[in-house]
Write an enzyme that holds these catalytic residues in place. Structure first.
Site, PDB file in Angstrom:
ATOM      1  NE  ARG A  18      -3.820   0.845   2.040  1.00  0.00           N
ATOM      2  CZ  ARG A  18      -5.024   1.129   2.534  1.00  0.00           C
ATOM      3  NH1 ARG A  18      -5.172   2.075   3.441  1.00  0.00           N
ATOM      4  NH2 ARG A  18      -6.078   0.464   2.141  1.00  0.00           N
ATOM      5  CB  CYS A  57     -14.025   1.928   0.227  1.00  0.00           C
ATOM      6  SG  CYS A  57     -13.570   3.666   0.196  1.00  0.00           S
ATOM      7  CG  ASP A  76     -13.317   6.923  -1.212  1.00  0.00           C
ATOM      8  OD1 ASP A  76     -13.202   6.860   0.038  1.00  0.00           O
ATOM      9  OD2 ASP A  76     -12.335   6.765  -1.981  1.00  0.00           O
ATOM     10  CG  HIS A 128      -8.488   0.311  -2.687  1.00  0.00           C
ATOM     11  ND1 HIS A 128      -7.754  -0.772  -2.247  1.00  0.00           N
ATOM     12  CD2 HIS A 128      -9.102   0.817  -1.577  1.00  0.00           C
ATOM     13  CE1 HIS A 128      -7.905  -0.893  -0.938  1.00  0.00           C
ATOM     14  NE2 HIS A 128      -8.728   0.044  -0.512  1.00  0.00           N
ATOM     15  CD  GLN A 137     -13.004  -1.165  -0.421  1.00  0.00           C
ATOM     16  OE1 GLN A 137     -12.195  -1.059   0.477  1.00  0.00           O
ATOM     17  NE2 GLN A 137     -14.257  -1.539  -0.201  1.00  0.00           N
ATOM     18  NE  ARG A 140     -10.821  -4.530   1.012  1.00  0.00           N
ATOM     19  CZ  ARG A 140      -9.874  -3.659   1.385  1.00  0.00           C
ATOM     20  NH1 ARG A 140     -10.155  -2.631   2.149  1.00  0.00           N
ATOM     21  NH2 ARG A 140      -8.629  -3.798   0.953  1.00  0.00           N
TER      22      ARG A 140
END
Ligand code: CP
Ligand code: NVA
Length: 313
Positions: free
Chosen positions: A106, A270, A229, A133, A136, A298
């Site tokens: 990440r 998310c 988001d 991502h 996700q 996840r």
């Protein structure tokens, strides 16, 4: 299992076929049902978890999914190693590849995730970069299937910052899997031409639609899912004040949820959420919120990705 998944890295869903994503989602549903089954499929294996940016869900999903099946996760933040600072990213990758069976990254640059994959020789999973991502979005697609019973023909409307990693990856994932996606953002935050063109090509094959608009009221009409988001992603904190001004009309609140014309529209995020900015507490904490299911998923989707790419399923 499609043989093609063994040894693969997941940097962006762009590189995965519809069939491969379908396989990963089916495996995720199976993995969720087997929770606490006592299997030890990662026994004797190690994963390096590299984090340049903060995380709750992604880190915990990787650590618990790998650890509960006998694997050994090693968390390495910027305080431990500095990618490209103490030594080159290529050399770090070479060393990690000699010691670990797979790597999660990440950070800021997608090019670093690609370099890790190229020089380590082991599967690398993109746990979020400035651009993408992908893990996700696998969890999001799984959650849509649980909530709506299908992906094909579902209308998902993403409202807010249309240029961020989650918006980019949602456009790719939905268009590949036959889910209609509309992105509603102010002009300066509309998705890049490149992502729009690529998603429309995928949508043409899967029979879905990709729509881009600044008109949020029109966008949410008939929506099955409204997704948002944060207004300023990690690394963009200095832009927050201007984003709040720009994005205020794009807040997901009860009025927007009700203006879809459907009584079963669900809300997705998310997380982490900034309640009072992109979404009101009433919506994200309300009965139509899927955000907490997304968070749990996840773990199941990440476990499925690791199993498939390590050739363990
Ligand atoms: N959704 C998500 O990636 O959460 P974290 O930043 O907590 O990992
Ligand atoms: N767009 C957000 C996603 C967080 C999971 C960010 O990059 O901060």
């Amino acid at each position: 299992m499609p043989a093609s998944l063994k040894g693969r890295s997941l940097i962006t869903l762009r590189d995965f076929s519809r069939e491969e994503i379908r396989y990963l989602l089916d495996l995720s549903h199976r993995v969720k049902k087997e929770k606490h089954s006592g299997k030890e499929r990662f026994k004797g294996l190690t994963i390096a978890l590299l984090f340049e940016k903060r995380s709750t869900r992604t880190r915990c999903a990787f650590e618990t999914a790998f650890g509960e099946e006998g694997g050994h996760p090693v968390f390495l933040s910027n305080a431990d190693i500095q990618l490209g600072a103490k030594e080159s990213i290529e050399d770090t990758a070479r060393v990690l590849g000699r010691m670990f069976d797979c790597i999660q990254f990440r950070g800021f640059k997608t090019s670093n995730a690609l370099a890790l994959a190229e020089y380590s020789g082991v599967p690398v999973y993109n746990g979020l970069t400035d651009d993408f991502h992908p893990t996700q979005i696998l969890a999001d697609l799984m959650t849509v299937e649980e909530s709506k019973g299908r992906l094909e023909g579902v209308k998902l409307v993403y409202v807010g910052d249309g240029r961020n990693n989650v918006a980019n990856s949602l456009m790719i994932g939905c268009s590949k899997m036959g889910t209609d996606i509309t992105v509603a953002s102010p002009h300066s935050l509309l998705p890049s031409e490149n992502i729009v063109t690529m998603s429309r090509e995928f949508a043409e094959k899967s029979g879905s639609l990709v729509e881009i608009t600044t008109d949020v009221k029109k966008a949410v009409k008939d929506a099955d899912v409204i997704y948002t988001d944060v207004w300023a992603s990690m690394g963009e904190e200095d832009k927050l004040a201007e984003r709040v001004k720009l994005l205020k009309p794009y807040q997901v609140n009860s009025t927007l949820m009700e203006s879809t014309g459907k009584d079963n529209t669900v809300f997705m995020h998310c997380l982490p959420a900034v309640k009072g900015n992109e979404v009101t507490a009433e919506v994200v904490d309300g009965s139509r919120s899927e955000a907490w299911n997304q968070a749990e998923n996840r773990k199941h989707t990440i476990k499925a990705v690791m199993l498939a790419t390590l050739g363990l399923e």
